[in-house]
Write a protein that holds these residues in place. Structure first.
Motif, PDB file in Angstrom:
ATOM      1  N   TYR A 235       0.830  -1.203   0.000  1.00 40.58           N
ATOM      2  CA  TYR A 235       0.000   0.000   0.000  1.00 40.58           C
ATOM      3  C   TYR A 235       0.867   1.257   0.000  1.00 40.58           C
ATOM      4  O   TYR A 235       0.618   2.195  -0.770  1.00 40.58           O
TER       5      TYR A 235
ATOM      6  N   PRO B 191      -3.152   0.062  -5.098  1.00 42.03           N
ATOM      7  CA  PRO B 191      -4.462   0.533  -4.629  1.00 42.03           C
ATOM      8  C   PRO B 191      -5.044  -0.338  -3.512  1.00 42.03           C
ATOM      9  O   PRO B 191      -4.939  -1.567  -3.537  1.00 42.03           O
ATOM     10  N   ARG B 192      -5.641   0.328  -2.555  1.00 41.80           N
ATOM     11  CA  ARG B 192      -6.255  -0.331  -1.398  1.00 41.80           C
ATOM     12  C   ARG B 192      -7.245  -1.399  -1.832  1.00 41.80           C
ATOM     13  O   ARG B 192      -7.229  -2.521  -1.315  1.00 41.80           O
TER      14      ARG B 192
END
Length: 102
Positions: free
Chosen positions: A26, A31-32
């Protein structure tokens, strides 16, 4: 009538190394949403790991407690110790030995 069942997750445990690797992905720009999907993680657990990594660098709960929580735990421990002392002091010698052994 159609019934909807929620899928019950089996509780999983993760090593500190795994948690750090996920946080590092992260931090490096992954991307989360991709991380959550790829590793089948809940958003809340992921956010906790990121917060712990940033604040203390540790994933151990004892390292991430607020000072008030630590004080409360210490007070509870002291109350238990005092209760044990009261039991022992009001008991005869044999009972005291039994309580201490337990």
């Amino acid at each position: 009538m159609e019934r909807m069942f929620m899928r019950k997750r089996k509780r999983r445990s993760f090593t500190d190394e795994f948690k750090q690797q996920v946080v590092q992905l992260y931090e490096n720009g992954k991307p989360r949403a991709d991380i959550l999907k790829e590793y089948d993680l809940s958003a809340s657990v992921f956010e906790r790991w990121v917060k712990q990594s940033r604040t203390t660098g540790s994933f151990k709960e004892k390292d991430n407690r607020a000072e008030e929580q630590n004080e409360l735990l210490a007070q509870r421990k002291e109350v238990q110790r005092l209760k044990m002392e009261i039991k022992v002091s009001s008991a005869d010698l044999q009972t005291a030995i039994t309580v201490i052994r337990e």
